[in-house]
Design a protein around this motif. Structure first.
Motif, short mmCIF file in Angstrom:
data_model
loop_
_atom_site.label_atom_id
_atom_site.label_comp_id
_atom_site.label_asym_id
_atom_site.label_seq_id
_atom_site.Cartn_x
_atom_site.Cartn_y
_atom_site.Cartn_z
N ILE A 1 38.53 45.70 49.67
CA ILE A 1 39.85 46.02 50.22
C ILE A 1 40.58 44.75 50.64
CG2 ILE A 1 41.04 47.14 52.14
CD1 ILE A 1 38.86 49.33 52.03
N ASN A 2 39.88 43.87 51.32
CA ASN A 2 40.50 42.62 51.77
C ASN A 2 40.89 41.73 50.59
OD1 ASN A 2 40.24 43.28 54.48
ND2 ASN A 2 38.25 42.28 54.69
N ASP A 3 40.02 41.67 49.58
CA ASP A 3 40.32 40.86 48.40
C ASP A 3 41.58 41.38 47.71
OD1 ASP A 3 38.04 39.50 49.00
OD2 ASP A 3 36.90 40.13 47.24
N ARG A 4 41.66 42.70 47.55
CA ARG A 4 42.82 43.28 46.87
C ARG A 4 44.10 43.02 47.68
NH1 ARG A 4 43.68 47.08 42.81
NH2 ARG A 4 45.91 47.02 42.37
N GLY B 1 37.58 33.58 39.26
CA GLY B 1 38.66 33.17 38.37
C GLY B 1 39.96 33.88 38.62
N LEU B 2 40.12 34.49 39.81
CA LEU B 2 41.33 35.25 40.10
C LEU B 2 42.37 34.44 40.86
CD1 LEU B 2 39.84 38.73 41.05
CD2 LEU B 2 40.78 37.97 38.87
N ALA C 1 45.94 33.19 34.13
CA ALA C 1 45.07 33.46 32.99
C ALA C 1 44.05 34.56 33.27
CB ALA C 1 44.34 32.19 32.58
N ALA C 2 44.14 35.21 34.43
CA ALA C 2 43.19 36.28 34.74
C ALA C 2 43.39 37.50 33.84
CB ALA C 2 43.32 36.68 36.20
N ARG D 1 46.22 45.01 36.52
CA ARG D 1 45.82 44.50 37.83
C ARG D 1 44.79 45.41 38.48
NH1 ARG D 1 52.06 43.17 39.62
NH2 ARG D 1 52.22 41.15 38.55
N GLU D 2 44.96 46.71 38.31
CA GLU D 2 43.98 47.64 38.85
C GLU D 2 42.59 47.37 38.26
OE1 GLU D 2 42.55 50.42 41.32
OE2 GLU D 2 44.67 49.83 41.24
N SER D 3 42.56 47.10 36.97
CA SER D 3 41.30 46.82 36.30
C SER D 3 40.74 45.45 36.67
CB SER D 3 41.50 46.89 34.78
OG SER D 3 40.34 46.49 34.09
N VAL D 4 41.58 44.42 36.58
CA VAL D 4 41.11 43.05 36.81
C VAL D 4 40.74 42.83 38.27
CG1 VAL D 4 41.81 40.63 36.80
CG2 VAL D 4 42.41 42.10 34.87
#
Length: 395
Positions: A19-22, A61-62, A85-86, A388-391
Motif C-alpha cells: 500500500i505504501n509503495d503504491r 526498477g520502478l 522504462a518500467a 500501472r495496476e499490473s506493474v
C-alpha cells in the motif's frame, strides 16, 4: 445468542508495504521528482520507512534517482522519479478514413504518434495493416512490440460482451470478425482492449480535460456521426450490450422516425444533426465548406447568415441533449468532436441557452479542452491505468 461482531484484522507487513509503495508511486506520477523527506511528509511515513520504500522501488526498477535538490539549507537531497522504462503502452483511434497510433511510457509521456490513412485497405487485411501501422509507431519510439504492456483500441462502435462482435459499426469494414479481439492480440503481440471511441474521449476529459472533478457527466460527440458517453458516479455506463450512448439512433423531434436503423445505420438524431445534416443546413444559409468543421468555422466569420446557422445547429444539438439529460440528469455536459469544437464558445453558449429553454435539468455545458485527438488520449489513459495496476502491484 451468537455474537457476529468481527474483530478487525490488522494489515500484514507485506500488505502495508504494498500500500505504501503504491501510494509513493502515485505521488511521484502526480508531482514529479520527490525527495525521501517529501515522500515521507506526503505519505506520513518516517524517514527510515521512506528510505526502505525507495530502496525497494529502486531495486524493482520502478524508480530512478534523478539529481538532487538545490538552494535550501543543509545538504542537497536525492530526488527520485518513476522509471519511464518500467512499462510501455499503446493507444489507437480507428476511424473510417484513418488510424491514429501513439505509444507512451509508464509515466504517460508520449514517445511517438502517427496518422495512417486507410483508404484502399482491403477489408480482409485491415487488422494486419493496423498492426503494421502500430509497429511502425513502436519502432519510431525506439521500442519493439514485445515491450508493450497493453494496447487500447478506440472504435466507432461497441464490442458486445456476450458475442464478442463489434456492434453499431457497419460503416467500419474489416472489423467484424467473430474473433476480432483474438485476431488483434495475435497481430499486435500484446494484450488488447477494444473500447468505444466516445467513451475514451470521456476518459480523457475526466482525467485532464473539462470534466475533471465531475462524477456525473455526459459527453456529446458531434462529428461525422453522433455519440454520447455517460459517466455515472465516476464510472462509464456501457449498457447491457455495450451500446449505451449510441444516441445517433435515437428518435428525436424534428426528424422522421427511421425504421430499420440497423440496416440504414442511422437514426433520428443522426438525420437531424449528423455531418450530412449539418452540411445541408450550411448550404441552406449560403455557407461553404466540404466538412462540418469548415462550415462551422466559416459561420463564425459570417455575421448574419452564420449566426442564424449556428443558432439552428445549437437548437438541433440541444433537442438530442434534452432527451439525454431528462433521463440521466448529469452535473455537466461536455461538447466534443470536430463539429462541436469548431464552434468554440459561440456554439457552446448557444447550446447552453437552447437546452435551458427546452429541458428542466439544466447542466452546465462546456467545450472539450483536450488537445489533439481526445479518443487517442483516452486510449492511452485507459492503457496506462491497466499497465500501472499490473506493474506497480507485482514488484
Amino acid at each position: 445468542m451468537t455474537d457476529n461482531t468481527r474483530t478487525p484484522i490488522a494489515g500484514t507487513p507485506s500488505l502495508l508495504r504494498a500500500i505504501n509503495d503504491r501510494a509513493a508511486l502515485e505521488l511521484l506520477l502526480a508531482h514529479g521528482p520527490l525527495s525521501r523527506t517529501q515522500i515521507g511528509s506526503l505519505t506520513g511515513l518516517s524517514k527510515p520507512t521512506a528510505s526502505q520504500l525507495l530502496g525497494r522501488l529502486e531495486s524493482a526498477g520502478l524508480v530512478l534517482p534523478v539529481g538532487t535538490t538545490a538552494g535550501g539549507p543543509g545538504p542537497n537531497a536525492q530526488l527520485y522519479q518513476v522509471n519511464p522504462a518500467a512499462g510501455y503502452v499503446a493507444g489507437l483511434d480507428v476511424t473510417t478514413t484513418h488510424v491514429r497510433t501513439a505509444v507512451a511510457d509508464i509515466t504517460g509521456s508520449t514517445l511517438a504518434e502517427a496518422i495512417t490513412p486507410t483508404k484502399g485497405w482491403p477489408a480482409a487485411e485491415t487488422v494486419q495493416r493496423t498492426a503494421e501501422a502500430l509497429a511502425a509507431t513502436v519502432r519510431e519510439a525506439g521500442l519493439t512490440p514485445g515491450d508493450l504492456r497493453g494496447i487500447v483500441v478506440g472504435v466507432p462502435g461497441a464490442l458486445d460482451p456476450v458475442s464478442g462482435k463489434l456492434r453499431y459499426a457497419a460503416h467500419l469494414p474489416g472489423w467484424h470478425s467473430p474473433r476480432l479481439l483474438t485476431d488483434l492480440e495475435t497481430a499486435f503481440g500484446a494484450p488488447v482492449t477494444i473500447e468505444n471511441d466516445v467513451n475514451l474521449a470521456a476518459v480523457a476529459e475526466q482525467a485532464f480535460g473539462s470534466a475533471q472533478g465531475s462524477e456525473d457527466f455526459v459527453l456529446l460527440w458531434a462529428e461525422e456521426g453522433l455519440g454520447a458517453a455517460i459517466v455515472l458516479a465516476g464510472r462509464l455506463h456501457r449498457g447491457f450490450t455495450g451500446g449505451a450512448g449510441e444516441v445517433g439512433y435515437m428518435p428525436v423531434p424534428g426528424a422522421p422516425v427511421v425504421h430499420n436503423v440497423r440496416r440504414k445505420n442511422s437514426g433520428g438524431f443522426q438525420e437531424l444533426a449528423g455531418a450530412e445534416a449539418v452540411l445541408s443546413l450550411a448550404r441552406r444559409y449560403g455557407l461553404g465548406g466540404s466538412t462540418t468543421e469548415a462550415a462551422v468555422a466559416g459561420a463564425l466569420e459570417t455575421p448574419g447568415a452564420g449566426d442564424e446557422f449556428l443558432d439552428e445547429l445549437a437548437e438541433r444539438l440541444a433537442i438530442g441533449l434534452a432527451s439525454i439529460v431528462a433521463v440521466v440528469d448529469p452535473e455537466l455536459v461536455v461538447l466534443s468532436g470536430g463539429t462541436a469544437t469548431a464552434g468554440g464558445d459561440r456554439l457552446r453558449g448557444s447550446v447552453q441557452d437552447a437546452l435551458a429553454r427546452i429541458s428542466i435539468p439544466r447542466p452546465e455545458v462546456r467545450s472539450s479542452s483536450v488537445p489533439g485527438s481526445p479518443v487517442l488520449h483516452g486510449a492511452l489513459q485507459r492503457a496506462l491505468t491497466s499497465a500501472r495496476e499490473s506493474v506497480f502491484s507485482t514488484h
